[in-house]
Design a protein around this motif. Sequence first.
Motif, short mmCIF file in Angstrom:
data_model
loop_
_atom_site.label_atom_id
_atom_site.label_comp_id
_atom_site.label_asym_id
_atom_site.label_seq_id
_atom_site.Cartn_x
_atom_site.Cartn_y
_atom_site.Cartn_z
N HIS A 1 48.23 43.19 25.64
CA HIS A 1 48.33 42.93 27.07
C HIS A 1 47.23 43.68 27.82
N GLN B 1 46.10 45.11 31.75
CA GLN B 1 46.79 45.47 32.98
C GLN B 1 45.92 46.35 33.86
N HIS C 1 60.86 45.02 35.36
CA HIS C 1 59.83 44.02 35.09
C HIS C 1 59.94 42.89 36.11
N MET D 1 52.16 47.94 37.59
CA MET D 1 51.12 47.51 36.67
C MET D 1 51.12 45.97 36.69
N VAL D 2 49.96 45.41 36.98
CA VAL D 2 49.81 43.95 36.98
C VAL D 2 49.32 43.58 35.58
N MET D 3 50.18 42.99 34.79
CA MET D 3 49.90 42.80 33.37
C MET D 3 49.85 41.32 32.99
N CYS E 1 50.64 38.71 30.38
CA CYS E 1 51.55 38.63 29.22
C CYS E 1 50.91 37.93 28.03
N HIS F 1 44.85 36.92 36.46
CA HIS F 1 45.13 38.25 37.00
C HIS F 1 45.08 38.24 38.53
N ASN G 1 46.63 47.38 27.16
CA ASN G 1 47.85 48.13 26.88
C ASN G 1 47.83 48.57 25.42
#
Length: 424
Positions: free
Chosen positions: A161, A163, A207, A258-260, A262, A297, A350
């Motif tokens: 991932h 982020q 989440h 956290m902008v992750m 997936c 993103h 990550n």
Amino acid sequence: MYEYHGKGGPLTVDTTDDVRKMEEIIRPVAAELGLDIIDPNGPNSIGFAPVHNTIRRGVRASASESFLKPVLSRPNLRILTGARVDKILFNQDKIATGLQYTFKGKTHIVDARKEVILSAGAVMTPKLLIHSGIGPRKQLEKLGIPVVALTEGVGQNLDTHVQFPSYWKIKPGLSFTAKDVLSPHNIVNYIKKQTGFYSMPPGPHMHTYLNVGGSNPRRPDVDLYMGLQIGVEIPFYTPEINSQFAGPLLNEPVLFFMVMLCRPKTRGYIAITSKNPFDLPVVHYNVYEHPDDIKLHLKGVKELIRIMDSEALRKIRMPQPDLTLKACAHLGNKTDGYWECYARHMALPNEHFCCTAKMAPPTDPMGVVSPRLSVRGVSGLRVVDASVMPEVVSTNPMGTVYVIAEKASDIIKQDWGYLTKEQV
């Protein structure tokens, strides 16, 4: 909420008081924005999901504590800590016969009676395979390692991932404070009872699984995971970046996001640069190499802003200090160009590394292991860790790795003629 959870078993999974506090804050946000609060184990994968932690009586229920510690007395188990495996050994028929390892400066060889199981993780598993002569032709030839099996996918397909962080100042009293961290009462309470402040792990409490551009609307492609905490510097960034991103909010109460991604489309790879087993491999992440990743993103950022602009969260927000990243300021305040620049400066892989020895059918030239986790081109060798995953799962892969191990144990017993519980 626990309809989709088991009971008993070696691993304890639960939520904590701070997670429940976060859920109460998010409940009106979910109602306002038309999002569900979900159990991620259930049929719906889109919405707000309270974090589940592996905690038992205030202590982290790790794999070691949950699975290994209870069986330490078994006569067929020997654990040797501080040893480093150098390579897997094969006979002329390409059957794994054991391995070579270094312990206290001396080289040793251990023989395998049935097979070798490699569980070194998504970075070190491909390293060991290549050092043992299993890997891409170019790497083996460059290092002068005798070829046992040409398996081009070893070390390729690195997935994880991606982020980047965002701080939002909130009203005092909602998050913990520096006083909580330094409180003698909290420290003594945890030492004596394993309860209270130190029994709750730091980190995310909720989440936010969203689909903002994927072809399958039921599968999340972005996770905005959040936590109530105080502003801290992030050690992966330079002092200059930290002073802009976190400086004005150090030790202040914040809602941390956290902008992750997936399911990023970019793939990296692991490279071995030396025959010396002491030398670490090089990890190439290739972040944002696929153009769709940065676009996704940016969509995630817009969803974050939409959540923070909800009436429910406006009630707990405080005036935000200037956190503009100087390197991106010329692109305009909070424009798409600014956020793309911000992401390219701040994005981090990550620690959810996987997929560098992926399971695949024989028709896939980049596959490394079979559905029974046996390594291509050789016999007597299996891989059992996150590297066998074809792609990263949508969330933290720890549970997935446990399932791989549980399934592998059944496969191994079946292949060697031992009965599993299901067969009895």
